[in-house]
Design an enzyme around this catalytic site. Structure first.
Site, short mmCIF file in Angstrom:
data_model
loop_
_atom_site.label_atom_id
_atom_site.label_comp_id
_atom_site.label_asym_id
_atom_site.label_seq_id
_atom_site.Cartn_x
_atom_site.Cartn_y
_atom_site.Cartn_z
N ASP A 170 -35.62 13.94 32.03
CA ASP A 170 -34.85 13.79 30.80
C ASP A 170 -33.63 14.70 30.73
O ASP A 170 -32.86 14.62 29.78
CB ASP A 170 -35.74 14.02 29.58
CG ASP A 170 -36.11 15.49 29.38
OD1 ASP A 170 -36.02 16.27 30.34
OD2 ASP A 170 -36.52 15.85 28.26
N TYR A 265 -28.45 22.86 35.38
CA TYR A 265 -29.32 23.65 36.25
C TYR A 265 -28.59 24.24 37.45
O TYR A 265 -29.10 25.15 38.09
CB TYR A 265 -30.51 22.81 36.73
CG TYR A 265 -31.64 22.76 35.75
CD1 TYR A 265 -32.76 23.56 35.89
CD2 TYR A 265 -31.59 21.91 34.65
CE1 TYR A 265 -33.81 23.51 34.99
CE2 TYR A 265 -32.63 21.85 33.73
CZ TYR A 265 -33.74 22.66 33.91
OH TYR A 265 -34.76 22.62 33.00
#
Length: 442
Positions: A170, A265
């Site tokens: 997600d 990330y």
């Protein structure tokens, strides 16, 4: 319209109530005849399940609901397995984060040594679920969003290549929701994206609206100044201070390649020293979750059970999880929905490993995903992805072969680890912490 039987594997998760609420909101699109929770921690699951039983009775009494720790009961007569397990739960996540920090290396749930440790625990758990599904409901599909998705996806590719399992995350959806807010769109579904990379390790190449207008220039201008922090604060899943820092840090990540837009990330791989400098080795994100989300969700579940009604409870729909319904519907009704999935490359990225598990757009139908062509990728992204794919493959080989050597190589090769000696010291600490979960390494 056909009605479906679903098992949520990870019934005791803090995310389960939000997923149930999300499923209930989408019953007109995806009708459910039966919903079962499965977890190997019966006591933890019972709290969540008893609250959800009351919730379902009040909102959708027609749905047959049960919860169990017995695999045969859970996986028999199932159309979809929605898997979000966390082997070792949050106490092990805490060790994943704190052990590397002892050695001056960032500790994170899915990146670096912490992600590798989590992957070594997750592989066996996910493969066990695949085995149960194929034994008791061989026609079912598994929608896996268990982390670390990249390592789990590589394990399923290598160890059960014929299984009907789709790996999905997600995080890009969460970022695209923020992009929609930045652009003034009501939904991320108002635009089409071309994205490529690995899970938690990718880049947006193009973003266009339904009229074909290129939205990248406006987004790039905004991200260069603000990262992915939208003009109006977002409510929902990722709102802790550490998440806001992560979304803001996208500004620095973007500067390294202004032609694309990055997954957040990437900050862990590109600025690990900065992350370590701003980390509290005694209080990591796992502590935030245990003190925040964990406490809130279980507190609300207990309140529902005590009051015998879900009226007035503060459990919230997990809107990020709506992609799970989109994915299930695409398979069930052959909608050919365009979604990001983690799939075997097989030439979609033409200048990258064919057997790498990449995260790219696919059209989803009853036969599974049809990956779209991405084309060639630049040298910078190719180099980063090649290194990270090697890490993921080495982790799966280490788990399969019970190889200390290969796990040491995997941690050494991780971009955030400074040397083989530091990698070995971290590995030895992780082995001790994970002796109840990992295979015995030789």
């Amino acid at each position: 319209m056909k009605q479906f039987s679903i098992v949520i594997a990870g019934g005791g998760s803090t995310f389960t109530p939000g997923i149930v609420l999300m499923l209930l909101e989408n019953l007109n699109r995806f009708p459910i005849r039966r919903l079962t929770f499965y977890d190997n921690d019966g006591a933890r699951q019972e709290v969540v399940a008893e609250a959800c039983k009351i919730l379902l009775k009040e909102k959708a009494p027609q749905i047959d609901f049960a919860y169990t720790t017995d695999p045969q009961t859970a996986f028999t007569d199932v159309d979809f397995v929605m898997a979000h397990i966390r082997v070792g739960k949050y106490p092990m996540r805490e060790l994943d984060e704190k052990i590397p920090l002892r050695h001056g290396v960032l500790g994170q749930e899915t990146c670096g040594p912490g992600g590798i440790a989590y992957g070594m625990r997750s592989i066996g758990g996910v493969l066990e679920l695949v085995k149960y599904m194929e034994q008791y409901s061989p026609n079912a599909w598994m929608l896996n969003y268990s982390n670390p998705a990249a390592i789990v996806a590589e394990a399923t590719r290598a160890l059960c290549p014929q299984s009907k399992i789709l790996n999905i995350c997600d995080m890009p959806i969460g970022i695209e929701n923020r992009m929609a807010s930045i652009l003034g769109y009501s939904s991320r579904k108002d635009f089409d994206v071309m994205y490529y990379g690995l899970n938690h390790f990718g880049w947006w190449k193009t973003i266009t609206n339904k009229q074909g207008e290129n939205l990248m220039p406006k987004l790039r201008e905004y991200v260069a100044q603000h990262g992915y922090v939208p003009p109006t604060p977002e409510a929902g899943q990722h709102v802790e201070a550490s998440w806001n820092d992560t979304f803001a840090k996208a500004k620095a990540v973007y500067a390294l390649d202004p032609e694309t837009l990055p997954n957040t990330y990437l900050k862990y791989y590109l600025f690990p020293d900065d992350v370590v400098a701003h980390s509290d080795p005694t209080h990591t994100r796992a502590n935030e979750v245990m003190e925040g989300r964990e406490k809130h969700v279980f507190g609300e579940c207990r309140k529902v059970i005590e009051q015998k009604t879900a009226a007035g409870c503060a459990l919230e729909v997990d809107e990020h999880a709506s992609y799970i319904v989109d994915l299930a519907r695409a398979i069930a009704f052959n909608t050919k929905e365009r979604m990001l999935l983690i799939v075997e490359n097989q030439g979609s990225i033409e200048n990258f490993n064919t057997d790498a598990m990449v995260e790219i757009p696919c059209l989803i139908g009853s036969n599974g995903p049809e990956p779209l062509r991405v084309g060639a990728i630049p040298t910078f992204q190719h180099g980063m992805m090649s290194q990270q794919v090697a890490v993921e493959k080495l982790v799966v080989e280490a788990w399969t072969e019970k190889s200390y050597q290969k796990l040491w190589q995997a941690i050494t090769l991780s971009k955030i680890v400074p040397s083989a000696s530091v990698a070995k010291a971290i590995l030895d600490d992780l082995i001790e912490a994970n002796k109840d979960f990992w295979p015995t390494l030789e």
